[in-house]
Every structure is written in C-alpha cells, then in structure tokens.
Design an enzyme around this catalytic site. Structure first.
Site, PDB file in Angstrom:
ATOM      1  N   ASN A   1      41.268  45.769  32.810  1.00 48.19           N
ATOM      2  CA  ASN A   1      43.274  45.461  32.881  1.00 48.19           C
ATOM      3  C   ASN A   1      43.188  45.769  31.482  1.00 48.19           C
ATOM      4  OD1 ASN A   1      41.647  43.029  34.091  1.00 48.19           O
ATOM      5  ND2 ASN A   1      43.835  42.380  34.111  1.00 48.19           N
TER       6      ASN A   1
ATOM      7  N   GLY B   1      38.567  50.323  48.277  1.00 49.10           N
ATOM      8  CA  GLY B   1      38.504  52.407  48.187  1.00 49.10           C
ATOM      9  C   GLY B   1      38.510  52.866  47.656  1.00 49.10           C
TER      10      GLY B   1
ATOM     11  N   TYR C   1      42.151  48.223  47.884  1.00 48.89           N
ATOM     12  CA  TYR C   1      42.619  49.118  46.545  1.00 48.89           C
ATOM     13  C   TYR C   1      41.097  48.980  46.116  1.00 48.89           C
ATOM     14  CZ  TYR C   1      42.908  48.931  41.581  1.00 48.89           C
ATOM     15  OH  TYR C   1      42.889  49.948  40.446  1.00 48.89           O
ATOM     16  N   ASP C   2      40.538  47.176  46.797  1.00 48.30           N
ATOM     17  CA  ASP C   2      38.827  47.572  46.058  1.00 48.30           C
ATOM     18  C   ASP C   2      37.695  48.134  46.391  1.00 48.30           C
ATOM     19  OD1 ASP C   2      40.272  45.475  44.697  1.00 48.30           O
ATOM     20  OD2 ASP C   2      38.982  43.512  45.352  1.00 48.30           O
TER      21      ASP C   2
ATOM     22  N   VAL D   1      50.258  40.864  31.899  1.00 42.96           N
ATOM     23  CA  VAL D   1      51.341  41.661  30.550  1.00 42.96           C
ATOM     24  C   VAL D   1      52.570  41.735  30.469  1.00 42.96           C
ATOM     25  CG1 VAL D   1      51.589  43.007  28.860  1.00 42.96           C
ATOM     26  CG2 VAL D   1      48.940  41.927  29.276  1.00 42.96           C
ATOM     27  N   SER D   2      53.263  42.424  31.458  1.00 47.85           N
ATOM     28  CA  SER D   2      54.247  42.848  32.167  1.00 47.85           C
ATOM     29  C   SER D   2      55.660  41.898  32.433  1.00 47.85           C
ATOM     30  CB  SER D   2      54.798  44.557  32.787  1.00 47.85           C
ATOM     31  OG  SER D   2      53.985  44.509  33.724  1.00 47.85           O
ATOM     32  N   ASN D   3      54.804  41.398  33.479  1.00 46.91           N
ATOM     33  CA  ASN D   3      55.558  40.176  33.682  1.00 46.91           C
ATOM     34  C   ASN D   3      56.314  38.932  32.702  1.00 46.91           C
ATOM     35  OD1 ASN D   3      55.988  40.760  36.240  1.00 46.91           O
ATOM     36  ND2 ASN D   3      54.286  39.172  37.197  1.00 46.91           N
TER      37      ASN D   3
ATOM     38  N   ARG E   1      40.791  36.576  31.690  1.00 51.94           N
ATOM     39  CA  ARG E   1      40.864  38.451  32.052  1.00 51.94           C
ATOM     40  C   ARG E   1      40.815  38.751  30.381  1.00 51.94           C
ATOM     41  NH1 ARG E   1      40.933  37.373  36.574  1.00 51.94           N
ATOM     42  NH2 ARG E   1      42.290  38.217  38.052  1.00 51.94           N
TER      43      ARG E   1
HETATM   44  P1  NAD Z   1      50.467  53.452  37.463  1.00 47.66           P
HETATM   45  O1  NAD Z   1      51.167  53.186  38.962  1.00 47.66           O
HETATM   46  O2  NAD Z   1      51.807  52.819  35.648  1.00 47.66           O
HETATM   47  O3  NAD Z   1      49.922  54.663  38.026  1.00 47.66           O
HETATM   48  C1  NAD Z   1      49.584  55.556  39.006  1.00 47.66           C
HETATM   49  C2  NAD Z   1      50.087  57.028  39.172  1.00 47.66           C
HETATM   50  O4  NAD Z   1      50.017  57.660  40.816  1.00 47.66           O
HETATM   51  C3  NAD Z   1      51.768  56.728  39.704  1.00 47.66           C
HETATM   52  O5  NAD Z   1      52.155  57.151  37.982  1.00 47.66           O
HETATM   53  C4  NAD Z   1      52.229  56.293  41.077  1.00 47.66           C
HETATM   54  O6  NAD Z   1      53.308  57.685  41.809  1.00 47.66           O
HETATM   55  C5  NAD Z   1      51.129  58.023  40.985  1.00 47.66           C
HETATM   56  N1  NAD Z   1      50.174  58.341  42.867  1.00 47.66           N
HETATM   57  C6  NAD Z   1      49.659  56.611  43.255  1.00 47.66           C
HETATM   58  N2  NAD Z   1      49.778  57.065  44.718  1.00 47.66           N
HETATM   59  C7  NAD Z   1      50.329  58.791  44.974  1.00 47.66           C
HETATM   60  C8  NAD Z   1      49.180  59.996  45.299  1.00 47.66           C
HETATM   61  N3  NAD Z   1      48.876  59.544  46.941  1.00 47.66           N
HETATM   62  N4  NAD Z   1      49.076  61.362  45.415  1.00 47.66           N
HETATM   63  C9  NAD Z   1      49.408  60.831  43.555  1.00 47.66           C
HETATM   64  N5  NAD Z   1      50.055  60.063  43.040  1.00 47.66           N
HETATM   65  C10 NAD Z   1      50.401  59.108  43.145  1.00 47.66           C
HETATM   66  O7  NAD Z   1      49.344  52.150  37.244  1.00 47.66           O
HETATM   67  P2  NAD Z   1      47.855  52.687  35.866  1.00 47.66           P
HETATM   68  O8  NAD Z   1      47.888  51.939  35.118  1.00 47.66           O
HETATM   69  O9  NAD Z   1      48.966  54.187  34.680  1.00 47.66           O
HETATM   70  O10 NAD Z   1      46.548  53.371  36.186  1.00 47.66           O
HETATM   71  C11 NAD Z   1      46.138  55.392  36.691  1.00 47.66           C
HETATM   72  C12 NAD Z   1      45.012  54.317  37.410  1.00 47.66           C
HETATM   73  O11 NAD Z   1      43.860  53.832  36.906  1.00 47.66           O
HETATM   74  C13 NAD Z   1      45.005  53.836  38.549  1.00 47.66           C
HETATM   75  O12 NAD Z   1      44.421  55.325  39.322  1.00 47.66           O
HETATM   76  C14 NAD Z   1      44.384  52.710  38.374  1.00 47.66           C
HETATM   77  O13 NAD Z   1      43.366  52.537  39.699  1.00 47.66           O
HETATM   78  C15 NAD Z   1      43.687  52.705  37.458  1.00 47.66           C
HETATM   79  N6  NAD Z   1      42.910  51.355  36.923  1.00 47.66           N
HETATM   80  C16 NAD Z   1      44.215  51.010  35.553  1.00 47.66           C
HETATM   81  C17 NAD Z   1      44.408  49.767  35.543  1.00 47.66           C
HETATM   82  C18 NAD Z   1      45.218  49.264  34.188  1.00 47.66           C
HETATM   83  O14 NAD Z   1      44.513  47.822  33.598  1.00 47.66           O
HETATM   84  N7  NAD Z   1      45.793  50.122  33.814  1.00 47.66           N
HETATM   85  C19 NAD Z   1      42.812  49.308  35.293  1.00 47.66           C
HETATM   86  C20 NAD Z   1      41.852  49.511  35.741  1.00 47.66           C
HETATM   87  C21 NAD Z   1      42.272  50.507  36.699  1.00 47.66           C
HETATM   88  N1  UDP Z   2      48.855  36.287  36.979  1.00 43.19           N
HETATM   89  C1  UDP Z   2      50.039  35.613  36.691  1.00 43.19           C
HETATM   90  N2  UDP Z   2      51.327  35.566  36.447  1.00 43.19           N
HETATM   91  C2  UDP Z   2      51.844  36.731  36.744  1.00 43.19           C
HETATM   92  C3  UDP Z   2      51.520  37.799  36.837  1.00 43.19           C
HETATM   93  C4  UDP Z   2      49.112  37.551  36.608  1.00 43.19           C
HETATM   94  O1  UDP Z   2      49.426  34.027  36.307  1.00 43.19           O
HETATM   95  O2  UDP Z   2      53.001  36.575  36.712  1.00 43.19           O
HETATM   96  C5  UDP Z   2      47.642  36.340  36.771  1.00 43.19           C
HETATM   97  C6  UDP Z   2      47.236  36.713  37.944  1.00 43.19           C
HETATM   98  O3  UDP Z   2      46.939  35.292  38.928  1.00 43.19           O
HETATM   99  C7  UDP Z   2      45.462  36.950  37.702  1.00 43.19           C
HETATM  100  C8  UDP Z   2      45.770  37.738  36.079  1.00 43.19           C
HETATM  101  O4  UDP Z   2      47.351  36.811  35.766  1.00 43.19           O
HETATM  102  O5  UDP Z   2      45.125  36.127  37.516  1.00 43.19           O
HETATM  103  C9  UDP Z   2      45.579  39.370  35.794  1.00 43.19           C
HETATM  104  O6  UDP Z   2      47.082  39.247  36.536  1.00 43.19           O
HETATM  105  P1  UDP Z   2      46.780  41.327  36.719  1.00 43.19           P
HETATM  106  O7  UDP Z   2      48.274  41.438  38.607  1.00 43.19           O
HETATM  107  O8  UDP Z   2      47.829  41.689  35.928  1.00 43.19           O
HETATM  108  O9  UDP Z   2      45.779  42.156  36.974  1.00 43.19           O
HETATM  109  P2  UDP Z   2      44.058  41.726  38.044  1.00 43.19           P
HETATM  110  O10 UDP Z   2      44.333  40.504  38.964  1.00 43.19           O
HETATM  111  O11 UDP Z   2      44.380  43.059  38.776  1.00 43.19           O
HETATM  112  O12 UDP Z   2      43.605  41.483  37.213  1.00 43.19           O
END
Ligand code: NAD
Ligand code: UDP
Length: 320
Positions: free
Chosen positions: A181, A155, A152-153, A195-197, A218
């Site tokens: 986040n 990429g 991910y990072d 947050v969702s968890n 965070r």
């Molecule tokens: P999400 O998983 O809800 O949405 C990602 C969407 O991309 C999904 O609908 C998935 O089906 C689609 N997808 C994945 N691979 C694909 C592919 N190969 N071709 C077409 N569609 C594909 O995640 P999100 O939180 O909505 O994130 C959206 C974007 O924002 C991502 O690029 C993510 O890296 C970036 N982002 C999000 C956060 C966050 O906190 N939510 C933080 C940093 C970056």
């Molecule tokens: N985290 C946690 N419990 C959970 C899910 C995540 O303590 O059930 C922690 C995780 O280790 C990280 C932070 O919460 O330190 C944020 O995690 P998340 O996966 O939401 O985002 P990211 O690590 O990509 O910032």
C-alpha cells in the site's frame, strides 16, 4: 538497446503513466533528464496529473489501452497500467483481468522486440490474505481464485507468471516489484482507498468509514520512497529478476490510521463502522530484507510526515 538516432537521452515508456504512481514516476524521470512517453487509457488516470510537467519538452502522452499491442521505440518500460483500488478494479472485472494479462503479454512482446528492460508493478495482493507474517518474497500466498478481488489478485499473479516465462524462454531482462500500500499527493479523491477516503472525510467533516472493527493492519509507504525504489531497480547493473517487495514495514491498524488522520487534520469527524468487504486481508507488512540487500533501499518517510504532505495536497485540491 533500441536505436533512435544520436539522442543520448534514454527514452522510457510508462504504461499507466496518468495514474497516481505513474505520474510521480514520470515527473521524477523527467527531472533526471530522461524522455518519458506515457501510454494510458485514462480509465482511472487523468491528464490533471500532468499539471507540473505537461509542457516539458521531453514528455509525450499517448491515449492507449494496453490490451492492444503497441509499437514504439524505447529503451526501457515500466508496466504500471491497471486500476489499483478495489472499487475501480471491480467495476469491470473482466477488463481488469485483460489489462493485467493481455497488457503483460503485449508489453513483454514489445520488450522482446526491442531487447529492452521491463519493470512490472506487481502487488502485495499476490500474497492474498497471508498466513505468513511479515510476507517475504518466497511466500506463495493465500489467494481466493473465484472471489470479488480475484480479477486483480489472480490477474497480477498471471502477469508474474508471464514475466518469468518470458525471462526463461526469451531471456528478457525483467524486474518484478511487489508494491505494498502506497499513498501520497495525487491519489484520486474518490478511488475508495483507505488513506484518501479518511483524509477526504476528515477534511469535509464527514464520518470516517472504518470497515469491520478496524483491527486489520496495513503498512503504508509514501510515494517518493516507492518511486526511488523503482528507479534504483531499473538502473541496477545486474539481471536481478525479483520479485522484490517494496513497501514500508511500519504496520498500523486501520483504526490507528483513522485516529492519526483525525489528529493531523484537527477534524471533529466521528468514526462509523461498516461491514468488512469479502476477502479483506487481516494483516499485511512487507519483509524488505531483499530490497535492502539488492537495491540498498529502505523507506525514509515516516507515516506522520507523509500524511501531512498528502493532507496538504488534498486541502489544495478540495478548495479548487
Ligand atoms: P491508478 O489507478 O492511479 O493508476 C493506474 C493507471 O493505469 C491509470 O492512469 C489508468 O487510467 C491506467 N490504466 C488502467 N487500465 C489501463 C489499460 N487497460 N490500458 C492503459 N492504461 C490503463 O493506480 P496506481 O496506484 O497508480 O497503481 C499503478 C500500478 O501500481 C498498478 O499496476 C497497481 O496495480 C500497482 N500497485 C499500486 C499500489 C498502490 O498502493 N498504489 C499497490 C500495489 C500495486
Ligand atoms: N478501509 C476502511 N475504510 C475505507 C476504505 C478502506 O476501513 O473507507 C479498509 C479496508 O477494508 C482495508 C484497508 O482499509 O482493510 C485498506 O484498504 P484499501 O482499499 O486502501 O487497500 P487494500 O485492501 O487493497 O490493501
């Protein structure tokens, strides 16, 4: 600018439009009177996220994987396609790299062909486990190239490289945002993000799973604030390339977040401590000076207010 008859409405392509952020962006742009085409493979996204605008006359959905080139006529592109939560992006790490890298190449080539603007959803993960705090855009990051988070990072880092190379070599109008986040309604209940968890666990009365001691920090941005930043940037009348950090500078420990969610849900769930995942960043907070100066943007929604709205959405969905 692409040509498509006499339609004055701007046509917008959103890759990843069926996901959490993509569906909020789609809804907002439709409300602003634009036409939106979502291209999504539905890997983590779902058509359920279209519920409030499925029948909108200016909305279209294409099931498409961005690792494959796409030919379409639009005026602007938001490239959001990529799984964002660690469990999802680690499920098939090779495909995650392909999504970021080939997806960026394919969308940049489309932008070149159409001579249109393109916004890239990059991430605070490009800073890795940061040694500079808070993180300004000039910081190059501290990223492990061979660990479980690297697909991910790295990429996303390579996608940033491609955006800047297309800008320098092909003069593409790029807009690079680094998202910190972000949370809100429509997050996937089992996508494993914190947050969702915690909300799902609190509402079900299950134990709240804190990884490590919960002292890592965070900064959490409510989705509406983030989407407002995206749109301001796309509409900006300048060729500002970014990168621009978008996030909420309010910084909380994971333990504080757990306690806040327990309080807001009136939950009796207990806290349990689990091992800290490898390469989990210890602290993270955006420096948003640039977003304030360039976009006149700053978040307006406090964590507690955003959490209330998010909890309400999960309550409704869990009851269905
Ligand atoms: P999400 O998983 O809800 O949405 C990602 C969407 O991309 C999904 O609908 C998935 O089906 C689609 N997808 C994945 N691979 C694909 C592919 N190969 N071709 C077409 N569609 C594909 O995640 P999100 O939180 O909505 O994130 C959206 C974007 O924002 C991502 O690029 C993510 O890296 C970036 N982002 C999000 C956060 C966050 O906190 N939510 C933080 C940093 C970056
Ligand atoms: N985290 C946690 N419990 C959970 C899910 C995540 O303590 O059930 C922690 C995780 O280790 C990280 C932070 O919460 O330190 C944020 O995690 P998340 O996966 O939401 O985002 P990211 O690590 O990509 O910032």
């Amino acid at each position: 600018m692409a040509h498509h008859g006499y339609n004055p409405r701007r046509r917008v392509l959103i890759t990843g439009g069926a996901g959490f952020l993509g569906s909020h962006l789609t809804e907002k742009l439709l409300n602003n009177g634009q036409e939106v085409i979502c291209a999504d493979s539905l890997f983590t996204g779902t058509k359920d996220n279209f519920e409030s605008f499925r029948d909108h006359p200016h909305f279209e959905f294409i099931r498409h994987d961005v690792t494959v080139p796409l030919q379409i006529e639009v005026d602007e592109i938001y490239n959001l396609a990529c799984p964002a939560s660690p469990i999802h992006y680690q499920h098939n790490p090779i495909h995650t790299v392909k999504t970021s890298v080939l997806g960026a190449i394919n969308m940049l080539q489309l932008a070149k062909h159409l001579q249109c603007k393109i916004l890239q959803a990059s991430t605070s993960e490009v800073y890795g486990s940061p040694t500079v705090h808070p993180q300004p855009e000039e910081y190059w990051g501290n990223v492990n190239p061979i660990g479980p988070r690297s697909c991910y990072d790295e990429g996303k880092r390579c996608a940033e490289t491609l955006f800047f190379d297309f800008h320098r070599q092909e003069n593409i109008d790029i807009k690079l945002v680094r998202i910190f986040n972000t949370y809100g309604p429509r997050m996937h209940p089992d996508d494993g993000r914190v947050v969702s968890n915690f909300i799902v666990q609190a509402l079900k009365g299950d134990p709240i799973t804190i990884y490590g001691e919960g002292q890592q920090t965070r900064s959490f941005c409510y989705v509406d604030d983030l989407i407002d930043g995206f749109i301001r940037y796309m509409n900006l009348d300048s060729k500002e390339t970014g990168p621009i950090n978008l996030g909420n500078p309010g910084e909380f420990t994971i333990r504080e977040l757990a306690e806040k969610i327990l309080e807001l849900t009136n939950s009796g769930s207990e806290l349990v401590f689990k091992p800290l995942p490898k390469d989990d960043p210890q602290q993270r907070r955006p420096d948003i000076t640039k977003a304030e100066a360039v976009l006149g943007w700053q978040p307006t929604i406090q964590l507690e207010d955003g959490l209330r709205k998010t909890i309400q959405d999960f309550e409704t969905r869990l009851a269905q």
